[in-house]
Design a protein around this motif. Sequence first.
Motif, mmCIF file in Angstrom:
data_model
loop_
_atom_site.group_PDB
_atom_site.id
_atom_site.type_symbol
_atom_site.label_atom_id
_atom_site.label_comp_id
_atom_site.label_asym_id
_atom_site.label_seq_id
_atom_site.Cartn_x
_atom_site.Cartn_y
_atom_site.Cartn_z
ATOM 1 N N GLU A 1 0.815 -1.195 0.000
ATOM 2 C CA GLU A 1 0.000 0.000 0.000
ATOM 3 C C GLU A 1 0.857 1.256 0.000
ATOM 4 N N ASP A 2 1.900 1.263 0.838
ATOM 5 C CA ASP A 2 2.770 2.443 0.913
ATOM 6 C C ASP A 2 3.397 2.758 -0.430
ATOM 7 N N ASN A 3 3.769 1.721 -1.154
ATOM 8 C CA ASN A 3 4.467 1.950 -2.413
ATOM 9 C C ASN A 3 3.539 1.926 -3.616
ATOM 10 N N GLN A 4 2.267 1.675 -3.353
ATOM 11 C CA GLN A 4 1.280 1.592 -4.424
ATOM 12 C C GLN A 4 1.642 0.526 -5.446
ATOM 13 N N PHE A 5 2.083 -0.634 -4.940
ATOM 14 C CA PHE A 5 2.311 -1.778 -5.809
ATOM 15 C C PHE A 5 1.044 -2.606 -5.818
ATOM 16 N N GLU A 6 0.980 -3.521 -6.805
ATOM 17 C CA GLU A 6 -0.129 -4.449 -6.823
ATOM 18 C C GLU A 6 0.399 -5.830 -6.495
ATOM 19 N N ASP A 7 -0.399 -6.590 -5.782
ATOM 20 C CA ASP A 7 0.014 -7.947 -5.497
ATOM 21 C C ASP A 7 -0.031 -8.746 -6.784
ATOM 22 N N GLY A 8 1.099 -9.335 -7.166
ATOM 23 C CA GLY A 8 1.105 -10.098 -8.411
ATOM 24 C C GLY A 8 1.598 -11.491 -8.171
ATOM 25 N N TYR A 9 1.198 -12.064 -7.039
ATOM 26 C CA TYR A 9 1.802 -13.329 -6.650
ATOM 27 C C TYR A 9 1.544 -14.422 -7.675
ATOM 28 N N GLN A 10 2.598 -15.092 -8.035
ATOM 29 C CA GLN A 10 2.485 -16.279 -8.868
ATOM 30 C C GLN A 10 3.499 -17.290 -8.354
ATOM 31 N N GLY A 11 3.115 -18.535 -8.346
ATOM 32 C CA GLY A 11 4.063 -19.562 -7.914
ATOM 33 C C GLY A 11 5.029 -19.903 -9.021
ATOM 34 N N SER A 12 5.855 -20.877 -8.755
ATOM 35 C CA SER A 12 6.959 -21.214 -9.647
ATOM 36 C C SER A 12 6.510 -21.603 -11.049
ATOM 37 N N ALA A 13 5.515 -22.460 -11.136
ATOM 38 C CA ALA A 13 5.105 -22.934 -12.460
ATOM 39 C C ALA A 13 4.473 -21.812 -13.274
ATOM 40 N N GLU A 14 3.614 -21.024 -12.610
ATOM 41 C CA GLU A 14 2.967 -19.922 -13.331
ATOM 42 C C GLU A 14 3.980 -18.895 -13.785
ATOM 43 N N LEU A 15 4.991 -18.685 -12.937
ATOM 44 C CA LEU A 15 6.019 -17.706 -13.272
ATOM 45 C C LEU A 15 6.753 -18.121 -14.542
ATOM 46 N N ALA A 16 7.033 -19.420 -14.651
ATOM 47 C CA ALA A 16 7.732 -19.890 -15.847
ATOM 48 C C ALA A 16 6.892 -19.607 -17.089
ATOM 49 N N LYS A 17 5.585 -19.828 -16.974
ATOM 50 C CA LYS A 17 4.705 -19.558 -18.112
ATOM 51 C C LYS A 17 4.682 -18.065 -18.424
ATOM 52 N N PHE A 18 4.584 -17.259 -17.357
ATOM 53 C CA PHE A 18 4.569 -15.811 -17.532
ATOM 54 C C PHE A 18 5.817 -15.362 -18.274
ATOM 55 N N TYR A 19 6.955 -15.961 -17.897
ATOM 56 C CA TYR A 19 8.211 -15.578 -18.518
ATOM 57 C C TYR A 19 8.152 -15.775 -20.029
ATOM 58 N N ASP A 20 7.623 -16.943 -20.441
ATOM 59 C CA ASP A 20 7.563 -17.200 -21.878
ATOM 60 C C ASP A 20 6.684 -16.178 -22.580
ATOM 61 N N GLU A 21 5.507 -15.920 -21.990
ATOM 62 C CA GLU A 21 4.598 -14.961 -22.616
ATOM 63 C C GLU A 21 5.242 -13.595 -22.704
ATOM 64 N N PHE A 22 5.808 -13.190 -21.581
ATOM 65 C CA PHE A 22 6.379 -11.850 -21.497
ATOM 66 C C PHE A 22 7.481 -11.661 -22.519
ATOM 67 N N THR A 23 8.426 -12.597 -22.575
ATOM 68 C CA THR A 23 9.551 -12.397 -23.484
ATOM 69 C C THR A 23 9.090 -12.474 -24.933
ATOM 70 N N GLY A 24 8.078 -13.319 -25.199
ATOM 71 C CA GLY A 24 7.563 -13.367 -26.561
ATOM 72 C C GLY A 24 7.014 -12.008 -26.974
ATOM 73 N N THR A 25 6.176 -11.434 -26.095
ATOM 74 C CA THR A 25 5.612 -10.121 -26.398
ATOM 75 C C THR A 25 6.702 -9.073 -26.552
ATOM 76 N N MET A 26 7.660 -9.096 -25.641
ATOM 77 C CA MET A 26 8.733 -8.094 -25.659
ATOM 78 C C MET A 26 9.530 -8.168 -26.944
ATOM 79 N N ARG A 27 9.804 -9.396 -27.390
ATOM 80 C CA ARG A 27 10.602 -9.531 -28.620
ATOM 81 C C ARG A 27 9.910 -8.808 -29.752
ATOM 82 N N GLY A 28 8.587 -9.066 -29.859
ATOM 83 C CA GLY A 28 7.835 -8.427 -30.931
ATOM 84 C C GLY A 28 7.905 -6.916 -30.829
#
Lengths: 140, 321, 500
Positions: B283-310
């Motif tokens: 709240e102090d830093n105005q961040f959002e909770d984006g919790y993801q566990g290990s497996a979801e994070l790996a998936k997120f990584y693939d999506e993210f880097t794919g989008t970024m490359r484009g």
Amino acid sequence: MRYRSGDFWSGLALAALGGYIVSAARGWEYLGQDGPGPGFFPLWYGIAMLALSLVLIFSKKENQKIEWQGAGRAFAAWAAFAVSVAVLKLVGFLISFAVLTFFIVAVMYRRPPAVAALVAIGVAAGFWLVFPLALGVALP
Amino acid sequence: MAPKIAFLIALSLAGSAFAQGFKPTRPVEVVVHTGPGGGSDVLARAVAAMIEKESLLPVRMQVVNKAGGGSAVAAAYLAEKAGDQNTIGFFTGVWLTTPLTSNAAKVTLKDLTPISRLVLEPALIAVKADAPYRTLGDFIAAAKRNPGQLKQSGGSVTSRDNVVRQLLQKASGARWVFISFPGGGERIAALLGGHVDMMVIEPEEAGQHIRAGNLRVLAQVNETRLRGFPDVPTLREAGFDVAVVPQVRGVVAPPGIPAANVAYWEDVFRRLTRTASWKKYLEDNQFEDGYQGSAELAKFYDEFTGTMRGILQEAGIKVVR
Amino acid sequence: MEIFAGLMQGFALALQPANLLWCLVGVALGTVVGILPGLGPPATIAMLLPLTFLMNPASAMIMLAGIYYGAKYGGSTTSILLNVPGESASVVTCLDGYQMAKKGRAGAALGIAAIASFIAGTVGVLGLMLIAPPLARLALAFSAPEYFGLMALGLAMVVLLAGRSLVKALLSMLVGLWLAGIGTDLFSSESRFTFGRMELLSGIDFVVVAIGVFAIGEVLANLEEPAAPQTLPIPKGWRNLLPTLQDLRDCRFAFANGSIVGFLIGVLPGAGSTIASFISYGVEKAVSRRREEFGTGVIEGVAAPEGANNSETGGALVPLLTLGIPGSGTTAILLAALVLWGFKPGPLFISDNPSLFWSLVASMYIGNVMLLVLNLPLVPLFAQVLRAPAYVLFPIILGVSMVGVYSTSSSLFDVGLLAGFGLLGYLMRKLDYPNAPLILGLVLGGAMERALRQSLMMSDGSLTILFARPISAVMLSLALLILLIPVVSRVNAWRRRLLS
């Protein structure tokens, strides 16, 4: 043009560096879509370096005789320093530094080995006390 | 009788230790890619303090700074520590993008062991309070009328600031200039001084200036409206249906560690995100909770880097991986 | 007057025994940190952050600020005695400070550094107190074109630092510019001159180059002769242990110069204390009657930069406290600290938290006095360091350099670079290349390139932006004027020859 002068050789080295910079700069974008690219600045200072070093090589200025006598000792000392840095990963700071100190005292200053050993150990111990112990700074 | 009970107790203790799997016995090394005082460093220290306060770990956490080459040095350091169960690292978006553009940064997040994603950092699109733009649409329309004239201050070309710009430019056909400033302070100064027209700014940085009446927020870069800015439309609501590429922070570990170790770290950080001090921190830093566990994070990584490359390729930035 | 009331309130808080203690701890720690090359205020403050959670914010701020400006006092010590810059801003102090030590006037140099720091530090606090808000607004008028003008002005100072050979000074500067360019280009993410090495991706740390070229180069140069057991003459007599009245009189302008230049440059976000000390040095040299002697141990050459890097701390706090914009590495951490403690730095910070602001200001006055009292008597003591025989002192210098460099980056690669730059420093000394322009090029090169490209992006490619804006036009004109000095003097000499 003075063939053996320090200005000549250093000018040559700098000209080589300047040439290298210019050729590297040509490989990068000079003027991009939004403004000058990464090749812009290096190209210009590379050219300046090249030009000025040529001026240096061909200048007729009377330069002082460089005293190369003591240089051998300085180079030796530098070599010792370089070696001590290179082995830091292997033996850590304290040992390599103690050896370096020993070298400097015994060889450079020609003090008897006992004195050299004493100084080496004393100074290394001092470092160990001051840095990691008192201040919490990690030694290499 | 007594020896039997003692034996049973010992057995059950041994059994529970076995079931637990891993527990750290020496101080945990936390690797960050900034020097002391940098964003990641401060976060790591804050997290270490919180974990200690909530007794989530039986040992201390020790922050280790491995700055250099964006995330390259820190990532390489973690890769070298393969199999070490006592080391973790805090990653940010930089860890994801640096390997895409830099040949020398060889270690990607996939080469390491993802543990969890912790935080999403939203952003705001802000202009000076006396600017003629009242909505994001106004700004984009003005940019369309004067292509290449309006200016945005931001970080490096691979930063989220520029990503937002690339996405908006593509979606609207407008074009404006992006000027990189290495420090957050300089970016805000450029905007306040009227040298640039717009900036993608973090809510924390902007908050006080908005209160003082220096800045106006046109839109927020987030899926939903932030609690602190209930009247500001999101990008989609403002009429621009672009992907919200988030700025993330999370935890990563060296490669080659056993599954029990991964589960342990995941558990620690999952519990951290449930504590009151964590919620207050968000709240102090105005961040959002984006919790993801290990497996979801790996998936997120693939999506993210794919989008970024484009996005990077469209922006004309050399992608090497 | 509101300011007066605030200040009184601030003193009431700052003079409480607990806060006085924290102030003392801060400035003492800062001095020690400043003396050690490499380890600097940012790292120290970051390490102490967890501790500050246990204190009340005002006391914590007092202590951290004490570390910040205390370090500037300490940085001059190793610069003068050992030619090892304790802090990046102390590099300029090495130029004349170490030369003074060589002439046996180490004590005077150390003393004048402390005095100049005190005067400038106090001026800095005064500025912060009296003219912070309007000055901050003025600082906002500064952007890329003005920064370019400032950097160009700084680089033009090379001409003043040239010494015998202008060509060699320029070449030295160009090498510095090249070194500054090594790394990842901000605007395009292109890697330049990194030779595929990951450690070079973020460029070469200034500290590595400075310590290598100055300290190690000097040690190597000294090792040429086995004879001299004593490195530097020990200051004897009061004349050399402390600055004399004549010295103080000579430095009148330097005190003013350092204070004002340092403070103004500190206010600009992004410009740092290194630039402040270079420009202050250059200005001093330009107006001094004995400008040819600069670089050989002129006391004003120590007073000006030392003053500048102290008043810069007061200046850097201006954008931090009035706009929430950090101007340098240390202020960035102070900002982070304020956020962690729950404050919101920004334009309303001072009006929201008057007691914090005023107690900080008051404690800065107190801190400056404490530092003067601490440092002056220690000067003769520090000068005794020179008593140590060379074969003990030099290894210590080498060791401290290695540890210092390692402490900033934890990178053995950097220590290796240190060795390389040490060799470079030695060769430069032998071949009579001045090393100050190298440092100048390194410090300003990156900033100047960025500022130029940012300016051209702002103006859509036209260079006229640099001259259309008043501030940058003025600075560029000044820079051009300075660059013309050698040309003019050469023309004059040629004319004189013609006429005679």
